[in-house]
Design an enzyme around this catalytic site. Structure first.
Site, mmCIF file in Angstrom:
data_model
loop_
_atom_site.group_PDB
_atom_site.id
_atom_site.type_symbol
_atom_site.label_atom_id
_atom_site.label_comp_id
_atom_site.label_asym_id
_atom_site.label_seq_id
_atom_site.Cartn_x
_atom_site.Cartn_y
_atom_site.Cartn_z
ATOM 1 N N ASN A 90 -69.400 30.271 -11.776
ATOM 2 C CA ASN A 90 -68.380 31.115 -12.388
ATOM 3 C C ASN A 90 -67.197 31.400 -11.465
ATOM 4 O O ASN A 90 -66.091 31.670 -11.933
ATOM 5 C CB ASN A 90 -69.032 32.433 -12.825
ATOM 6 C CG ASN A 90 -68.031 33.445 -13.326
ATOM 7 O OD1 ASN A 90 -67.443 33.291 -14.395
ATOM 8 N ND2 ASN A 90 -67.809 34.503 -12.548
ATOM 9 N N SER A 142 -66.031 26.023 -17.578
ATOM 10 C CA SER A 142 -64.941 25.108 -17.829
ATOM 11 C C SER A 142 -63.766 25.873 -18.435
ATOM 12 O O SER A 142 -63.686 27.096 -18.361
ATOM 13 C CB SER A 142 -65.409 23.982 -18.749
ATOM 14 O OG SER A 142 -64.462 22.953 -18.865
ATOM 15 N N TYR A 156 -55.077 24.947 -11.214
ATOM 16 C CA TYR A 156 -56.191 25.392 -12.052
ATOM 17 C C TYR A 156 -56.608 24.279 -13.022
ATOM 18 O O TYR A 156 -57.794 23.963 -13.157
ATOM 19 C CB TYR A 156 -55.790 26.641 -12.819
ATOM 20 C CG TYR A 156 -56.918 27.268 -13.613
ATOM 21 C CD1 TYR A 156 -57.898 28.028 -12.977
ATOM 22 C CD2 TYR A 156 -57.005 27.103 -14.998
ATOM 23 C CE1 TYR A 156 -58.939 28.602 -13.706
ATOM 24 C CE2 TYR A 156 -58.033 27.681 -15.723
ATOM 25 C CZ TYR A 156 -58.998 28.426 -15.070
ATOM 26 O OH TYR A 156 -60.031 28.995 -15.787
ATOM 27 N N LYS A 160 -60.238 22.332 -12.953
ATOM 28 C CA LYS A 160 -61.155 22.401 -14.092
ATOM 29 C C LYS A 160 -61.409 21.018 -14.696
ATOM 30 O O LYS A 160 -62.501 20.747 -15.205
ATOM 31 C CB LYS A 160 -60.611 23.367 -15.152
ATOM 32 C CG LYS A 160 -60.656 24.830 -14.727
ATOM 33 C CD LYS A 160 -62.085 25.301 -14.461
ATOM 34 C CE LYS A 160 -62.146 26.776 -14.132
ATOM 35 N NZ LYS A 160 -63.529 27.254 -13.885
ATOM 36 N N VAL A 189 -60.363 35.601 -22.080
ATOM 37 C CA VAL A 189 -61.188 36.801 -21.945
ATOM 38 C C VAL A 189 -60.446 37.862 -21.137
ATOM 39 O O VAL A 189 -59.677 37.542 -20.212
ATOM 40 C CB VAL A 189 -62.532 36.451 -21.267
ATOM 41 C CG1 VAL A 189 -63.445 37.666 -21.208
ATOM 42 C CG2 VAL A 189 -63.214 35.297 -22.001
ATOM 43 N N THR A 191 -60.089 39.812 -18.414
ATOM 44 C CA THR A 191 -60.592 39.930 -17.044
ATOM 45 C C THR A 191 -59.436 40.169 -16.090
ATOM 46 O O THR A 191 -58.267 40.139 -16.471
ATOM 47 C CB THR A 191 -61.310 38.636 -16.622
ATOM 48 O OG1 THR A 191 -60.352 37.554 -16.620
ATOM 49 C CG2 THR A 191 -62.452 38.291 -17.564
#
Length: 256
Positions: A90, A142, A156, A160, A189, A191
């Site tokens: 993660n 992913s 990024y 990925k 999400v 975060t």
């Protein structure tokens, strides 16, 4: 009884966000969790929160970009629990955000080292333990960015994309030995990473209203499903949180 009961699962970068919520969800289903993070204080806080609700968790300091740190973490987990049944990769960073010529080369390389090389380090250190047991599950976090470039996210996206190929490589080389490798895209999400993204304003994702972002508990439930025996159906694949079958299996509501 959940088939996660008693399983030993390592989650990198799990002091907060998706990692922390996943640790809580897995512990709720009876798994023993190794909460790992660069900050031992953050890892302890997350592990203590799990223990406060009756779950089982140990905090271990770990910098995934440093192989020695990862190997030390794996050694500590084995000493505490005796084995490792699952790994969730993660840990990740979004920086540097910017068009390629505007990015710092060292920050760009750091993103590759954390997001891709760090995941390799964790896989490299845990695979021998799983192979000795003849089974194990590896879930790599992913992203849609692995397959669709986004302005300002070159490091990024590249990291990925590499991680998606690492997932396929694990399946190719060790699937027949009982190792289940899955790539999981959690969607957008709410975060700390998304806070940085919103501040940048550089691409459409940065302009999504916060109200439209998913709560971290949603991908956490999907990750718990993927770590269960039933998750084996996705071995070697990339699966998205929006997949209707996955959502149904994980007990999530259909996407509106």
């Amino acid at each position: 009884m959940s088939n996660l009961d008693g399983k030993i699962i390592v989650i990198t970068g799990s002091a907060r966000g998706i990692g922390a919520r996943t640790a809580e969800q897995l512990a709720l289903q009876g798994a023993h969790i190794a909460v790992t993070a660069r900050s031992i204080e953050g890892a302890r806080s997350a592990a203590d929160a799990i223990a406060a609700t009756g779950g089982s968790a140990v905090a271990v300091e770990c910098d995934v970009s440093d192989l020695a740190s990862v190997e030390s973490m794996v050694s500590q987990v084995r000493e505490r629990f005796g084995r490792i049944d699952g790994l969730i990769n993660n840990a990740a960073v979004i920086d540097p955000i910017g068009r390629i010529v505007d990015t710092d080369p060292h920050a760009w390389m750091r993103a590759i080292k954390v997001n891709l090389v760090g995941a390799y380090h964790a896989v490299r250190a845990t695979l021998p333990v799983m192979l000795q047991a003849g089974k194990g599950t590896i879930v790599n976090l992913s992203s849609g960015a692995a397959f669709h470039p986004l302005e300002g996210w070159s490091a990024y996206c590249a990291s990925k994309a590499g991680l998606a190929m690492l997932t396929r490589s694990i399946h190719l080389e060790y699937g027949a030995d009982g190792i289940v490798a899955v790539g999981f895209s959690p969607g957008v999400v709410d975060t700390g990473m998304q806070e940085k993204i919103r501040e940048s304003g550089i691409n459409p994702v940065s302009r999504l209203p916060r109200a439209s972002l998913a709560d971290p508990s949603e991908p956490a439930r999907a990750l718990a499903y993927l770590c269960s025996d039933a998750g084996r159906r996705y071995a070697g694949e990339e699966v998205d949180i929006r997949d209707p079958d996955l959502r149904t299996a994980a007990g999530l509501l259909p996407v509106k």
